[in-house]
Design an enzyme around this catalytic site. Structure first.
Site, PDB file in Angstrom:
ATOM      1  N   ARG A 225      81.202-110.038 108.945  1.00  0.00           N
ATOM      2  CA  ARG A 225      79.978-109.712 109.371  1.00  0.00           C
ATOM      3  C   ARG A 225      78.652-110.385 108.988  1.00  0.00           C
ATOM      4  O   ARG A 225      77.938-110.821 109.794  1.00  0.00           O
ATOM      5  CB  ARG A 225      79.690-108.134 109.032  1.00  0.00           C
TER       6      ARG A 225
ATOM      7  N   CYS B 170      79.129 -89.607 115.770  1.00  0.00           N
ATOM      8  CA  CYS B 170      77.735 -88.610 115.796  1.00  0.00           C
ATOM      9  C   CYS B 170      78.161 -87.065 116.315  1.00  0.00           C
ATOM     10  O   CYS B 170      78.672 -86.241 115.520  1.00  0.00           O
ATOM     11  CB  CYS B 170      76.204 -89.126 116.250  1.00  0.00           C
TER      12      CYS B 170
ATOM     13  N   THR C 211      74.773 -89.726 107.474  1.00  0.00           N
ATOM     14  CA  THR C 211      74.834 -88.306 107.937  1.00  0.00           C
ATOM     15  C   THR C 211      75.878 -87.601 106.987  1.00  0.00           C
ATOM     16  O   THR C 211      76.849 -87.975 106.787  1.00  0.00           O
ATOM     17  CB  THR C 211      75.200 -87.853 109.332  1.00  0.00           C
TER      18      THR C 211
ATOM     19  N   ARG D 112      84.613 -96.768 118.126  1.00  0.00           N
ATOM     20  CA  ARG D 112      84.772 -95.701 117.169  1.00  0.00           C
ATOM     21  C   ARG D 112      84.838 -94.277 117.786  1.00  0.00           C
ATOM     22  O   ARG D 112      83.946 -93.922 118.322  1.00  0.00           O
ATOM     23  CB  ARG D 112      83.709 -96.000 116.373  1.00  0.00           C
TER      24      ARG D 112
ATOM     25  N   VAL E  96      73.410 -98.778 112.592  1.00  0.00           N
ATOM     26  CA  VAL E  96      72.162 -98.209 111.843  1.00  0.00           C
ATOM     27  C   VAL E  96      71.363 -99.084 111.133  1.00  0.00           C
ATOM     28  O   VAL E  96      70.176 -99.282 111.243  1.00  0.00           O
ATOM     29  CB  VAL E  96      72.545 -97.145 111.240  1.00  0.00           C
TER      30      VAL E  96
END
Length: 422
Positions: free
Chosen positions: A37, A260, A120, A331, A14
């Protein structure tokens, strides 16, 4: 608006595309606690494959900076939080990444800054859980010294058509004025437009029901697949026939995982139970979808028995481990449920997935992936297509079978010929 200095907190599926989008117009710093990262991004590498090397380098040329040092984002005035919001082993919301990000921002927050959450959550979480932490660590007062916004993420991992700027964004602010400001910020880079919700709670609720709705619909189709299998009816043929009606919703059966659809409904049910309501339909859908991996494995085992394959020490090849097609994200992949059920019966399972990172799979699930050439060198009792990667169209199933009577089970109805499918 051009004076905005934006910090994007969390550079996963995201955050990175969002940072890239904003970097075309604003000063952007991408922050992530994972040093590896940051090092990869500074070298033009995005292992999520949401951005290619040219796009990462384009962002760097535009002036974006990637860092794991909190002090480097202290001069920003817009903080956008895009960290994961998973569930724990009891299927309850795990807000630790979100609360940790809020604590970090609170330490550098200054007067008139705006903190926008994209992660979320259940309705109310931003103002009930995050704001107190921002106030505690900043010693500033909410809606007096600093403000909040909410714009739920709508990234579809692996989708190169519906990218972040091409999907309409819902926006909201902690005051009407801040709502307008947050909306204008997103509207400046989101070509698909925005929808300004009347409150943060409304925006939070809108996000969490998007995936809950999909989850329930897929659960219904999965239940139909189980029924039609018992009736010896081809589910795909039924859906194709029903789909000729203009308002029939085109859902397909399958494993429901990811971060999600397989997670968000639990955020809504958690909040519903907290206010004294038992959400029967949502939880029923979750239970059915969570059990589909076990159902698939047992269907394959039954077909193996019918063809007189032994089960203990049988060789099974599973094609695909990511949570969805054409995406490296493993994931919350529910393919692992199929694999675990096979192993419960004593079978020897191999897994091949051209998208997944073998080292990541080994860290997460404890086994290594096969290379493509290896799948043609063994003899299998069953072959299960679990993920509909486009690259699997290159797989020669008959060559893998190598003249044996191996079972071929197609979860995604991608193969022209199989012994069974959902």
């Amino acid at each position: 608006m051009n004076n905005y200095k934006i910090a994007v907190i969390g550079l996963g599926y995201v955050g990175l595309p969002l940072a890239h989008a904003f970097s075309s117009k604003y000063s952007v710093i991408g922050f992530d606690i994972a040093r590896w990262r940051i090092e990869e991004l500074n070298n033009g590498i995005d292992r999520t494959l949401e951005l290619n090397e040219n796009q990462v380098n384009e962002a760097l040329v535009n002036g974006i900076r990637f860092t794991d040092t909190l002090e480097e984002i202290a001069n920003c005035n817009i903080y956008i939080v895009t960290v994961p919001t998973p569930i724990d082993k009891h299927k309850r919301p795990d807000l630790r990444p979100l609360l940790g990000a809020s604590e970090s921002i609170g330490k550098v927050l200054t007067k008139d800054d705006i903190v926008i959450y994209e992660s979320t959550v259940y309705p109310g979480a931003t103002e009930e859980r995050c704001v107190p932490i921002l106030e505690k660590f900043s010693r500033l007062k909410f809606n007096v010294d600093f403000y909040c916004g909410y714009s739920p993420e709508r990234i579809n991992p692996g989708d190169k058509e519906h990218t972040v700027t091409k999907i309409m964004k819902v926006t909201a602010g902690s005051t009407p004025e801040i709502g307008e400001q947050v909306d204008a910020l997103y509207k400046s880079v989101i070509t698909a437009g925005t929808h300004l919700a009347p409150s943060i709670k409304v925006a939070e609720a809108a996000k969490v029901i998007e995936n809950s709705q999909r989850d329930i619909n897929i659960a219904f189709i999965n239940e139909l697949a189980i029924i039609f299998n018992k009736l010896d009816i081809d589910t795909e043929a039924v859906l194709e026939a029903a789909g000729t009606k203009w308002n029939f919703l085109p859902f397909k059966p399958g494993l429901v995982g990811g971060h999600c659809i397989g997670v968000d409904p639990y955020y809504l049910t958690y909040k519903a139970e907290a206010v004294g309501y038992n959400p029967e339909i949502i939880l029923a859908g979750r239970r059915l979808n969570d059990n589909m991996g076990m159902y698939v494995a047992n269907q394959v085992l039954k077909l193996m028995i019918q063809k007189e394959h032994k089960i203990f020490d049988a060789k099974v090849l599973v094609l695909g481990i990511t949570f969805k097609e054409n995406c490296p994200d493993i994931r919350n992949s529910r393919v692992i449920d199929v694999i675990s059920e096979f192993k419960e019966f004593g079978t020897d399972v191999d897994v091949y997935d051209p998208w997944a990172d073998s080292q990541e799979v080994e860290r997460e699930y404890g086994f290594s992936l096969l290379e493509k050439d290896e799948i043609y060198k063994k003899f299998y009792d069953a072959i299960v297509l679990a993920v509909a990667h486009d690259k699997f169209s290159e797989i020669e199933i008959e060559k893998i079978k190598n003249g044996t009577n191996a079972i071929v089970y197609d979860i995604k109805s991608k193969l022209k010929k199989s012994d069974g499918r959902l």
